[in-house]
Structures are given as structure tokens and as C-alpha cells.
Design a protein around this motif. Structure first.
Motif, mmCIF file in Angstrom:
data_model
loop_
_atom_site.group_PDB
_atom_site.id
_atom_site.type_symbol
_atom_site.label_atom_id
_atom_site.label_comp_id
_atom_site.label_asym_id
_atom_site.label_seq_id
_atom_site.Cartn_x
_atom_site.Cartn_y
_atom_site.Cartn_z
ATOM 1 N N ALA B 182 63.206 66.828 3.553
ATOM 2 C CA ALA B 182 64.423 67.326 3.645
ATOM 3 C C ALA B 182 64.354 68.609 2.927
ATOM 4 O O ALA B 182 65.776 69.148 3.262
ATOM 5 C CB ALA B 182 65.210 66.417 3.303
ATOM 6 N N ALA B 183 64.389 67.943 1.492
ATOM 7 C CA ALA B 183 65.039 70.016 0.738
ATOM 8 C C ALA B 183 64.111 70.485 1.436
ATOM 9 O O ALA B 183 64.745 72.518 1.427
ATOM 10 C CB ALA B 183 65.116 69.531 -0.243
ATOM 11 N N CYS B 184 63.060 70.784 1.592
ATOM 12 C CA CYS B 184 62.050 72.292 2.803
ATOM 13 C C CYS B 184 62.390 72.778 2.883
ATOM 14 O O CYS B 184 62.415 73.934 3.668
ATOM 15 C CB CYS B 184 60.986 70.943 2.336
ATOM 16 S SG CYS B 184 59.650 71.113 0.791
ATOM 17 N N GLN B 185 62.827 71.921 4.517
ATOM 18 C CA GLN B 185 63.717 72.831 5.743
ATOM 19 C C GLN B 185 64.876 72.740 5.041
ATOM 20 O O GLN B 185 65.257 73.602 5.811
ATOM 21 C CB GLN B 185 63.655 70.108 6.515
ATOM 22 C CG GLN B 185 63.127 69.818 6.656
ATOM 23 C CD GLN B 185 61.967 69.897 7.735
ATOM 24 O OE1 GLN B 185 62.970 69.110 8.743
ATOM 25 N NE2 GLN B 185 61.052 70.256 7.807
ATOM 26 N N ARG B 186 65.830 72.781 3.886
ATOM 27 C CA ARG B 186 66.699 73.671 3.912
ATOM 28 C C ARG B 186 66.408 75.094 2.934
ATOM 29 O O ARG B 186 67.423 75.109 2.848
ATOM 30 C CB ARG B 186 67.958 72.958 3.173
ATOM 31 C CG ARG B 186 68.481 71.325 3.621
ATOM 32 C CD ARG B 186 69.752 71.370 3.260
ATOM 33 N NE ARG B 186 69.278 70.424 1.698
ATOM 34 C CZ ARG B 186 69.113 69.171 1.746
ATOM 35 N NH1 ARG B 186 68.446 68.532 2.740
ATOM 36 N NH2 ARG B 186 68.885 68.826 0.443
ATOM 37 N N VAL B 187 65.177 74.912 2.574
ATOM 38 C CA VAL B 187 65.216 76.200 2.049
ATOM 39 C C VAL B 187 64.269 77.533 2.825
ATOM 40 O O VAL B 187 63.949 77.382 3.903
ATOM 41 C CB VAL B 187 63.859 76.326 1.374
ATOM 42 C CG1 VAL B 187 63.147 77.195 0.512
ATOM 43 C CG2 VAL B 187 63.968 74.760 0.046
ATOM 44 N N ARG B 188 65.549 78.609 2.453
ATOM 45 C CA ARG B 188 65.517 79.449 3.423
ATOM 46 C C ARG B 188 64.004 80.211 2.768
ATOM 47 O O ARG B 188 63.527 80.338 2.011
ATOM 48 C CB ARG B 188 66.152 80.634 2.538
ATOM 49 C CG ARG B 188 67.945 80.269 3.395
ATOM 50 C CD ARG B 188 68.927 81.007 2.336
ATOM 51 N NE ARG B 188 68.667 81.861 1.782
ATOM 52 C CZ ARG B 188 70.111 80.611 0.836
ATOM 53 N NH1 ARG B 188 71.190 80.562 1.863
ATOM 54 N NH2 ARG B 188 69.727 81.471 -0.622
ATOM 55 N N THR B 189 63.643 80.606 4.079
ATOM 56 C CA THR B 189 61.854 80.737 4.295
ATOM 57 C C THR B 189 62.233 82.346 3.726
ATOM 58 O O THR B 189 60.931 83.082 3.732
ATOM 59 C CB THR B 189 60.837 80.666 5.615
ATOM 60 O OG1 THR B 189 61.469 81.202 6.259
ATOM 61 C CG2 THR B 189 60.501 78.948 5.465
ATOM 62 N N GLU B 190 63.231 83.435 4.116
ATOM 63 C CA GLU B 190 62.439 84.510 3.207
ATOM 64 C C GLU B 190 62.898 84.388 2.468
ATOM 65 O O GLU B 190 61.878 85.506 1.289
ATOM 66 C CB GLU B 190 64.545 85.222 4.032
ATOM 67 C CG GLU B 190 64.775 84.748 5.294
ATOM 68 C CD GLU B 190 65.255 83.800 6.120
ATOM 69 O OE1 GLU B 190 64.837 83.248 5.076
ATOM 70 O OE2 GLU B 190 65.887 83.901 7.407
ATOM 71 N N GLN B 191 63.549 83.617 1.277
ATOM 72 C CA GLN B 191 63.044 83.879 -0.282
ATOM 73 C C GLN B 191 61.951 83.870 -0.692
ATOM 74 O O GLN B 191 61.076 84.308 -1.141
ATOM 75 C CB GLN B 191 64.346 82.722 -0.979
ATOM 76 C CG GLN B 191 65.183 82.745 -0.637
ATOM 77 C CD GLN B 191 66.136 81.213 -1.679
ATOM 78 O OE1 GLN B 191 64.986 80.479 -1.734
ATOM 79 N NE2 GLN B 191 67.112 81.784 -2.538
#
Lengths: 266, 297
Positions: B182-191
């Protein structure tokens, strides 16, 4: 996204696949295959039989299945009703009171099921209320165990609701009871349905509290499975577990359908 | 009513003008909670100061239980298996969640859903399969024999506490997967892409960008797993290895099999204190890390 070289990717995915197969899929597959195995002393069962599945539906286990279903439905329904009620009231409390109520309702989830069962056994084996050896105590034990989950599921649903709707309804002159019945509860139906599904699924598989309080006349399916496994009858235990998992899945599907139908109607 | 609420120092809350009435509404649910939980736990505490027939006995049961080698063994086994299982669950669960979220492959979504379905199953079904999987002549032994020619390679593994750890890892890893996924889905992949485009290797991106971001969810999932593994009953009971007894199983055997309520009550008190203490520490750690992280962001 994270791994770009083909070699790195296949390396990571190989480790991943081994973990998933060994940890998640192997136990599931063994219960499935064990249910139809006649003998199993190699990599695969040496011969198959439908006898265990037939036995799993025979008189003794069928009685346990019906006991389990009745217990799960009653305990789940009571837990969801009480949990929803508490969550609705807690929603309007001040921050401090809210924290206290949250903690109090989450406490049973932090206590081992065996202790909950033992507590009920000790408390209701002596006056003023003597309930030991009754099915009421089994239902009480399972209700106590799933109450926290019902409360937290409905609370999370309430937190997502749009408050403006209630104030608008109230400003148009709707009494609190009417707001509750015509706006809040209908909007909460999906959460209540999810809470009911979770509560009943947990009750169907409950062992720790039940084994402390059950009378011989009210033996649930997990207790029967333990008795079978303890006597070394692993394949019949697997078949009965398979029945338990399938019936639980069916129960969840029925609750999902029911709450979806109710959501559509309102 | 509003005036009363204001006089008591509460800010009026939209839609909740009738606060005193609302508080009264809590009496029903609280009464149920008292009958099902508070009163039983209080009676357990009272039972610890009584003898088997209900006469007051002072702290005899406490002294007897706390000095018995059985209790010490069970307490040690409980903490050892729970800590070992939790650490393994955190490592394996985080790895699975990150792969599911960031190393796309066909079927990843279905698998993510399957791991959460397992959470609704009873834990004992894992233990049930372990006799066949890891027994003396089980699947694992046969596989090893087919490859290396060693017969009964698993030996008495099924009778050790490590089999309990393995079963708990199997059953509880999905809890960590769910929390971290669930937390992975909130990570911005741009980072991640920026870090990678600057030349960071995948392991470095994971360690320096991804893991700090996921840390609160990892600690939250881990502390929940620690609580559940400390309290685990079905897996240990079903595996039923002679030397492997944890506190919940000891509560069952002294309370139900030996009718020794005072000892079982003492064990129950110790177990509850232990679980809540460790869980509280985990929650506090998660809160502290989450807060610190939010402050930096």
C-alpha cells in the motif's frame, strides 16, 4: 522500473518466484492435493481418492459445518451491529474521548484468542451468570474476537464520508435520526458489508477461543479439524479444511452480493 | 445542549450538537465490551489469587508458575519464535511488496490480491500442510533425495521450533506485504527515476530512496506481525512438537487439559502484558518514525 538489466531482472524474479512458490503456493497446493490423496510419501501423492471429500460431508463433519456457519453468522452480525453503533457514536466525540474509545475497542484484538476464551470460561463458570458448556459462550467468544475488526472497518468508512452532506441535511431541518437512517447508514453500507465479510470469515476459522469454551454438542469445524489432525488423520483434515475454505469463500461472495444489491437499491 | 457543550470547553462540531446524548449512546456498545472482554479479563486477574476451588490463596499461583521451568521454556520459545518470524516476515514481505510494485511482470496484480486473500484464512491450514511438506518422508525430503540421493534429509526438522517459525513466516508475511505494498503505491516513481538517471544502481536507489520512504509502513507491518506471532495458537497447537510449547499453548494445556485455572490465569496475565508491551513499543516506534519523516518532507 527499479531493475533495468535483463540479468538483474531475472535474478530478482527468480528469488521472488522461489519465495512465493515455497511460502504461499506450496501450503495451499498441499491442502488441495491432500484432500484427494490416498497416500503421500513422495514428491507427489502416490494415488488419489474422493473418499476424504465424501467423508468431509458425512454426518459428523456436516454437523460441525452447520454449527460453524450458525456461530459465524450470529457472532458476525452481533459484532457488526455493536461495532457500527460504537463507530457512529465515536465519530462525534472530542479528540481525547475518541482516542480512548478507539483504544478500548481495539484492545481485544491485541489479546490472544486463547486468553479471551479463558477469560469468558473463568468469568461465566461462577455466579451470578453461569454459561459454561453452552453454545452462548462460543458465540460470545467469537463476537469478542471480531468486535475490534468490525469497529475499525466501519470507523475507517466513516472517516471517508463527506461531512457536508450531514450538515446540509441538518440545516434543511432533518432530525439526527433521519440523517442517520437516510444518509449515513446507506452511505456506510459498503463498509458495513466489508466488516461483516471480514468478521464472518474470521469466525469460520476461529480456533483459539473456541477450543477453550466449546461444549461437545457445539463443536465448530476448526475444532473438528484439530481433532482429526491430532489423531493423525491428515488427509481427512485436509479435505475438511478445503470444505471450510470453500464455504468461507461462498459466504463472502454472498455477503458481497447482498451489500452490493442493497447499495444499488438505496 | 450546545451551550452545555460550549461551557464544558468543547468546540461545537458540525452535525454533532447533541454531544451529551451521543455520549449516552456509547453505553450500549461499552456494556457489550465490558461483558465480553473487561469483566472476563478482570476475573482472570482475580483467579490468579485464588486456588483451584475458588478460595483466596494470595500469590501462591504466581510464585509457582513464575518459578517453574515449564513457564520459562514456554516464555523463551514464545519470544524467540515470534522475533525470528517477525524479522523474517519483514525482510521477505518487504522484498515481495517491492517486487510486486516496482518490478512489473504479468500476473503481479493477481498475486497481490491472492496474498491478501490468505489473510482471511485460518492460520492452522498452513501447519496442516507442513507435515506433508517437511516431514521425515515428506515432499521436501523426497525432492532432496531425488537430487542428492540423501534419504530423509529433513530429519527431525518437523519437531523443532524452526518449523513453527517457518509456518509463521508463511502465514504472516502477507501482513507485511499488504502494509508495504500500500505504501509502495504512494511512492512517486519520478523520485526513483531521477535517482537512477543520476547513475545510482538499483540496490542504492532501494536503500537510499525507497526504503526510507517505506520505513513507517514496514515498522507498522512488523509490529502487527510481532503481536500476532506472540499470540499465535493454531500453528503451534497443530504442529504439536513435544518440546515446542509457547505461552498460548501452555494456557490451553493447563486450563483445559489439566483444569488448573490459577496457573492458566497467571500465564494469561503474563502473556497479555508481554504482547501489549511489545506491540506498544512497535506502534510507538512507527509513530515516531512516521512523524519524523513527515517533518522532514
Amino acid at each position: 522500473m527499479l531493475v533495468w538489466t535483463n540479468r538483474g531482472r531475472s535474478g530478482v524474479l527468480t528469488v521472488f518466484a522461489v519465495l512465493v512458490v515455497v511460502l504461499l503456493l506450496a501450503p495451499l497446493a498441499v491442502v488441495l492435493a491432500g484432500a484427494v490423496a490416498r497416500q503421500w510419501t513422495g514428491v507427489l501423492p502416490s494415488s488419489l481418492t474422493a473418499r476424504h471429500l465424501r467423508d468431509a460431508f458425512a454426518a459428523d463433519d456436516q454437523a460441525s459445518l452447520i454449527v460453524s456457519l450458525q456461530t459465524a453468522v450470529v457472532a458476525g452480525a452481533v459484532a457488526v451491529a455493536v461495532g457500527t453503533w460504537a463507530a457512529l457514536v465515536a465519530d462525534g466525540l472530542s479528540r481525547v474521548m475518541r482516542g480512548v474509545v478507539d483504544t478500548v475497542f481495539m484492545l481485544p484484538a491485541g489479546v490472544p484468542s486463547v486468553v479471551i476464551g479463558f477469560g469468558l470460561l473463568v468469568a461465566y463458570s461462577r455466579p451470578p451468570v453461569v454459561l459454561n458448556g453452552t453454545r452462548t459462550l462460543v458465540i460470545a467468544a467469537q463476537t469478542a474476537l471480531v468486535l475490534s475488526f468490525a469497529y475499525s472497518t466501519v470507523s475507517a468508512g466513516i472517516a471517508r464520508l463527506d461531512r457536508a452532506l450531514f450538515t446540509q441535511a441538518a440545516s434543511l431541518g432533518a432530525r439526527p435520526l433521519r440523517v442517520l437512517l437516510t444518509i449515513r447508514l446507506p452511505l456506510l453500507l459498503p463498509s458495513i458489508g466489508a466488516a461483516a465479510a471480514l468478521a464472518m470469515a474470521l469466525c469460520m476459522g476461529e480456533l483459539g477461543a473456541t477450543i477453550m469454551v466449546y461444549p461437545p454438542s457445539w463443536r465448530t469445524l476448526p475444532v473438528t479439524i484439530y481433532t482429526l489432525s491430532d489423531r493423525g488423520n491428515v488427509f481427512l483434515a485436509s479435505a475438511t479444511t478445503l470444505v471450510l475454505l470453500v464455504v468461507t469463500a461462498l459466504l463472502l461472495a454472498v455477503i458481497g452480493r447482498l451489500s452490493a444489491a442493497m447499495v444499488r437499491r438505496t | 445542549m450546545t451551550a452545555l457543550a460550549a461551557a464544558l470547553g468543547h468546540a461545537p462540531h458540525p452535525g454533532t450538537e447533541r454531544r451529551p446524548v451521543r455520549r449516552l449512546g456509547l453505553i450500549g456498545p461499552l456494556l457489550v465490551l465490558v461483558l465480553l472482554f473487561v469483566y472476563p479479563i478482570a476475573m482472570v486477574v482475580r483467579q490468579t489469587f485464588e486456588d483451584r476451588v475458588g478460595h483466596p490463596a494470595g500469590a501462591v499461583a504466581w510464585r509457582e508458575v513464575l518459578s517453574s521451568p515449564q513457564f520459562r521454556n514456554a516464555a523463551m520459545t514464545t519470544v524467540e519464535t515470534a522475533v525470528a518470524a517477525t524479522v523474517s516476515c519483514v525482510v521477505i514481505g518487504t522484498f515481495i511488496a517491492i517486487v510486486l510494485a516496482f518490478v512489473p511482470f504479468p500476473g503481479a496484480r493477481v498475486l497481490a490480491r491472492l496474498t491478501t486473500v490468505i489473510l482471511a484464512f485460518p492460520s492452522f491450514f498452513i501447519a496442516l500442510s507442513f507435515g506433508v511438506l517437511y516431514g521425515r518422508v515428506g515432499v521436501a525430503s523426497s525432492l532432496i533425495e531425488a537430487v542428492t540421493g540423501h534419504a530423509e534429509a529433513m530429519g527431525g526438522f518437523i519437531y523443532t521450533k524452526w518449523v513453527v517459525v517457518l509456518a509463521e513466516v508463511t502465514f504472516y508475511s502477507p501482513f507485511v506485504v499488504r502494509s508495504v505494498y500500500a505504501a509502495c503505491q504512494r511512492v512517486r516513481t519520478e523520485q526513483l527515476q531521477v535517482a537512477a538517471s543520476l547513475g545510482a544502481k538499483p540496490w542504492r536507489v532501494t536503500r537510499e530512496v525507497l526504503l526510507p520512504e517505506l520505513l513507517p509502513s514496514i515498522v507498522a507491518g512488523g509490529s502487527l506481525t510481532l503481536l500476532l506471532t506472540l499470540n499465535e495458537f493454531g500453528i503451534v497447537l497443530f504442529i504439536g512438537a513435544k518440546g515446542v510449547t509457547t505461552l498460548p499453548v501452555l494456557i490451553y494445556s493447563s486450563g483445559i487439559l489439566q483444569f488448573d485455572y490459577p496457573s492458566a490465569a497467571v500465564l494469561a496475565c503474563v502473556q497479555v502484558a508481554l504482547s501489549l508491551l511489545l506491540y506498544g513499543a512497535g506502534r510507538w516506534a512507527a509513530h515516531w518514525m512516521g512523524g519524523r519523516h513527515a517533518g522532514l518532507d
